[in-house]
Design an enzyme around this catalytic site. Structure first.
Site, mmCIF file in Angstrom:
data_model
loop_
_atom_site.group_PDB
_atom_site.id
_atom_site.type_symbol
_atom_site.label_atom_id
_atom_site.label_comp_id
_atom_site.label_asym_id
_atom_site.label_seq_id
_atom_site.Cartn_x
_atom_site.Cartn_y
_atom_site.Cartn_z
ATOM 1 N N TYR A 88 11.124 -6.149 7.291
ATOM 2 C CA TYR A 88 11.947 -6.133 6.078
ATOM 3 C C TYR A 88 13.403 -6.481 6.383
ATOM 4 O O TYR A 88 14.147 -6.887 5.491
ATOM 5 C CB TYR A 88 11.916 -4.762 5.403
ATOM 6 N N LEU A 123 2.292 -0.823 -8.962
ATOM 7 C CA LEU A 123 2.462 -1.467 -10.271
ATOM 8 C C LEU A 123 1.887 -2.878 -10.282
ATOM 9 O O LEU A 123 2.056 -3.612 -11.264
ATOM 10 C CB LEU A 123 3.940 -1.520 -10.664
ATOM 11 N N VAL A 182 2.894 -5.367 -8.412
ATOM 12 C CA VAL A 182 4.092 -6.225 -8.390
ATOM 13 C C VAL A 182 4.584 -6.453 -9.826
ATOM 14 O O VAL A 182 4.981 -7.552 -10.198
ATOM 15 C CB VAL A 182 3.829 -7.562 -7.665
ATOM 16 N N VAL A 241 3.862 4.795 -2.338
ATOM 17 C CA VAL A 241 5.248 4.350 -2.210
ATOM 18 C C VAL A 241 5.487 3.269 -3.256
ATOM 19 O O VAL A 241 4.698 2.339 -3.401
ATOM 20 C CB VAL A 241 5.588 3.825 -0.794
ATOM 21 N N ASN A 300 10.564 6.619 -11.487
ATOM 22 C CA ASN A 300 9.239 6.493 -10.877
ATOM 23 C C ASN A 300 8.854 7.701 -10.032
ATOM 24 O O ASN A 300 7.676 7.873 -9.690
ATOM 25 C CB ASN A 300 9.163 5.221 -10.033
#
Length: 286
Positions: free
Chosen positions: A61, A201, A203, A239, A251
């Site tokens: 990341y 979700l 994406v 997550v 969330n």
């Protein structure tokens, strides 16, 4: 009512579950994939302020240092946090997995990881077993407390268990109503592997799904909250990711309601095997 439901009913705080190595892991946390350093810091701080203690990042990341800065700025004691990062494909191997773990610790500014995962199996590379053996060594040296895998299929998971005599604590996989991973979850249950879901979700593709929006309206909740809650009621660790601090907090606010069985089944009915991200058998990762 599931085991996790029983925990939820007693408190609005984020509960924990015990991994197969007896470590306690929060059932809901923040992921930071594809977030810039600035977005990462603001999202992590917002999550921590909202009571989140599970932060999930990865070497690939490129924002481990930003996660570390946010953790340091929060002032929250290290022992209250559960920090996960992942081994990149380019660093797979027995020795390089150990080296990469230490490099991640340096970027995060931490003395140990709570959980270290193989990010992608990259089966054609053929190094995921020796990489896991390297992670076992990293655990023995105190650099990480729990070890696991990510994006592993049933067969790949079985290979790791057979060849290392070690059962991964966690397998983190894409999991949402379109891809409910029912068979994989059954295998996890047989081996006491915790299922951790990412992209709950889909994406963002599922937040406008009529079944989800209708159910959300009945509960006075957002579609995102319903999707996260559905995933949690399957006894998964989840997550979720957002670059907007207000959405991060929203969330996480899913522990004061329970989806009724008919609503769980309606969402379950959306499953069609659609994968919105990479195929773990062919994707190599970085």
């Amino acid at each position: 009512m599931t085991v996790i439901d029983e925990i939820y009913s007693s408190s609005s705080a984020i509960p924990t579950v015990a991994l197969n190595d007896e470590a306690k892991k929060p059932v809901l946390g923040l992921g930071v994939a594809k977030l810039s350093d600035e977005e990462t810091e603001s999202s992590v701080l917002a999550a921590l302020e909202a009571g989140c203690r599970l932060i999930d990042t990865a070497a690939s990341y490129g924002n481990e240092a930003a996660v570390g800065r946010a953790i340091a700025a929060s002032g929250i004691p290290r022992e209250e946090l559960f920090v996960t990062t992942k081994l990149g494909t380019s660093r797979q191997g027995f020795h390089s997995a150990q080296e990469s773990c230490k490099e991640s610790l340096d970027r995060l500014g931490l003395d140990y990881l709570d959980l270290y995962l193989i990010h992608w199996p990259a089966p054609t590379l053929g190094k995921y077993v020796e990489s896991f053996e390297g992670m076992i060594e990293a655990r023995e040296r105190g650099h990480v407390r729990s070890i696991g895998v990510s994006n592993f299929t049933e067969d790949l998971l079985a290979t790791v268990i057979e060849e290392t005599n070690e059962v991964p604590a966690v397998n983190q996989v894409e999991l949402h109503p379109r891809l409910n991973q029912a068979e994989l979850r059954q295998v996890h249950a047989q081996h006491d592997v915790t299922t951790q879901s990412y992209s709950p979700l889909g994406v963002g593709r599922l937040i406008e799904e009529p079944t989800v929006t209708t159910i959300a309206a009945e509960y006075g909740r957002t579609p995102a909250q319903v999707l996260v809650r559905w995933n949690l009621q399957l006894d998964n660790v989840v997550v979720s990711r957002s670059s907007k601090p207000e959405r991060v907090a929203e969330n996480l606010d899913v522990f004061d309601f329970t989806l009724e069985p008919e609503h769980m089944e309606a969402i379950e009915g959306l499953h069609d095997g659609t994968r919105v991200l990479h195929d773990p058998m062919t994707f190599m990762g970085t």
